[in-house]
Scaffold this active site. Structure first.
Site, short mmCIF file in Angstrom:
data_model
loop_
_atom_site.label_atom_id
_atom_site.label_comp_id
_atom_site.label_asym_id
_atom_site.label_seq_id
_atom_site.Cartn_x
_atom_site.Cartn_y
_atom_site.Cartn_z
N CYS A 191 3.90 -5.07 6.28
CA CYS A 191 3.46 -4.64 4.96
C CYS A 191 4.60 -4.07 4.14
O CYS A 191 5.63 -3.67 4.67
CB CYS A 191 2.38 -3.56 5.09
SG CYS A 191 0.78 -4.19 5.64
N HIS B 192 0.82 -1.20 0.00
CA HIS B 192 0.00 0.00 0.00
C HIS B 192 0.87 1.26 0.00
O HIS B 192 2.09 1.23 0.19
CB HIS B 192 -0.91 0.00 1.22
CG HIS B 192 -0.20 -0.15 2.54
ND1 HIS B 192 0.45 0.88 3.18
CD2 HIS B 192 -0.09 -1.24 3.34
CE1 HIS B 192 0.96 0.43 4.32
NE2 HIS B 192 0.65 -0.84 4.44
#
Lengths: 265, 119
Positions: free
Chosen positions: A240, A224
């Site tokens: 992440c 992201h």
């Protein structure tokens, strides 16, 4: 020896006997009858039956995709340990937020084995695979592959095997590492919390190797944007892979669900 | 190809034709006086002789026919091993499976919602 052939042999034998008994059959008639007997009883070789072992399919035309995805066509998909094997888990379609359930095929082709295909699964442990009926999904080609090299803090975007983009990334901290291995994109969100996840966030099929949950959720790994661009190029996340918002915006118009994300150390 | 070898010694009774003794005897009539009254003996296989006496009786045609005829017909009985070829299914391996035509997957459509990943 078939029943019909046996009956014929007996019938001819009786006929030969009758000729001799009546004394009216000539030697030639009896010999002919005996010859018929021998012909029927002699080994008779029939042509072998031919049974094809597989049904041929149409040959491929057009580009050879580096990967293939499988989009579920039914409300749920039963995953099996092997073709025709027991069900190990059932996945619902669509996902809770409405994204279509999609898999990445393990093989680098769209071939099915007896009507079954093997796919990567979005469940723990990371890299899990299973077999699903080919009839329950729609297989499509994916021209893109992503490769994250953590040691370089870099992500490379491949298109038909050629690098199309390379972007710097942030990866997991030592205590909360980004898992290595083959993952795939499960969903694309336009986030309503961009301060943490940037404008867009891809959900991946992997989960944190050290966290069983994260803020009440199951510690799913994401790819992201970020509200903290200073983190890019460092190992600071909770697992992440973070990109600059401009870079994630570049990917949004390109990547299908099911795209392979290979994460290397 | 599967080959089965064995002896064919199944029951194979000979066909026998036999005619039973058929005695057909008719006594000769001996009517009237005769100088001699012969004894007419009728026995199996013997032809009776007409009596010497005059009579109006018919002379029986006495003839015993005995037919005892055995006819043996050998059935097809091959005592030597007989080879029977039983064809088996021949398996043809079809190369493949081959790839089929597929379309390119569409670009993912974003869903607007809050992200909940590890961050």
């Amino acid at each position: 020896m078939s029943r019909v052939r046996s009956m014929a042999i007996v019938a001819i034998a009786v006929g030969v006997g009758a000729l001799v008994t009546a004394g009216c059959g000539s030697t030639n008639d009896a010999d002919q009858a005996k010859a018929a007997l021998h012909a029927l009883a002699a080994p008779h070789q029939l042509p072998p039956a031919v049974t094809p072992t597989a049904t041929p399919t149409a040959t491929s035309q057009g580009p050879q995709f580096p990967d293939y995805t499988a989009a579920a066509t039914q409300s749920q998909v039963d995953v099996h340990s092997s073709p025709n094997g027991p069900t190990t888990t059932t996945l619902t379609n669509p996902l809770p937020e409405g994204t279509p359930l999609t898999f990445l095929l393990t093989a680098d082709s769209n071939q099915s084995v007896g009507g079954w295909i093997q796919v990567f699964l979005p469940i723990r442990p990371n890299g899990s695979t299973g077999w699903i009926p080919a009839s329950e999904v729609k297989v499509q080609g994916d021209p893109y592959e992503l490769v994250v090299t953590q040691s370089k803090h870099q992500i490379d975007i491949y298109h038909f095997g050629n690098i199309e983009h390379s972007f710097p990334v942030a990866v997991g901290a030592p205590a909360t590492p980004t898992p290595t291995g083959t993952l795939f994109i499960t969903e694309l969100l336009k986030t309503t919390n961009p301060g943490v996840y940037g404008d867009y966030a891809y959900g991946l099929s992997g989960h944190s190797p050290t966290l069983t949950d994260f803020e009440g959720y199951d510690a799913q790994i994401g790819l992201h944007g970020t509200g903290d661009p200073t983190s890019i190029g460092h190992s600071v996340s909770h697992g992440c892979v973070r990109l600059n918002n401009a870079d994630i915006d570049t990917l949004v118009p390109l990547l299908p669900l099911g795209t392979k994300v290979e994460i290397q150390a | 190809m599967q080959v089965i070898t064995g002896n064919n010694t199944g029951p194979c009774s000979p066909i026998t034709a036999q005619q039973v003794n058929n005695s057909n005897t008719t006594a000769a009539n001996n009517n009237g006086s005769a100088n001699n009254s012969p004894t007419i003996n009728v026995s199996s296989g013997d032809d009776s002789q007409p009596g010497n006496g005059r009579g109006t009786g018919d002379i029986g045609n006495i003839k015993n026919n005995t037919v005892n005829q055995n006819v043996n017909v050998s059935c097809f009985n091959n005592s030597s091993p007989q080879t029977v070829v039983v064809p088996q299914t021949k398996t043809v391996v079809v190369p493949g499976p081959t790839q089929t035509i597929v379309q390119q997957a569409p670009v993912a459509a974003p869903v607007t919602t809050a992200a909940t990943f590890t961050g």
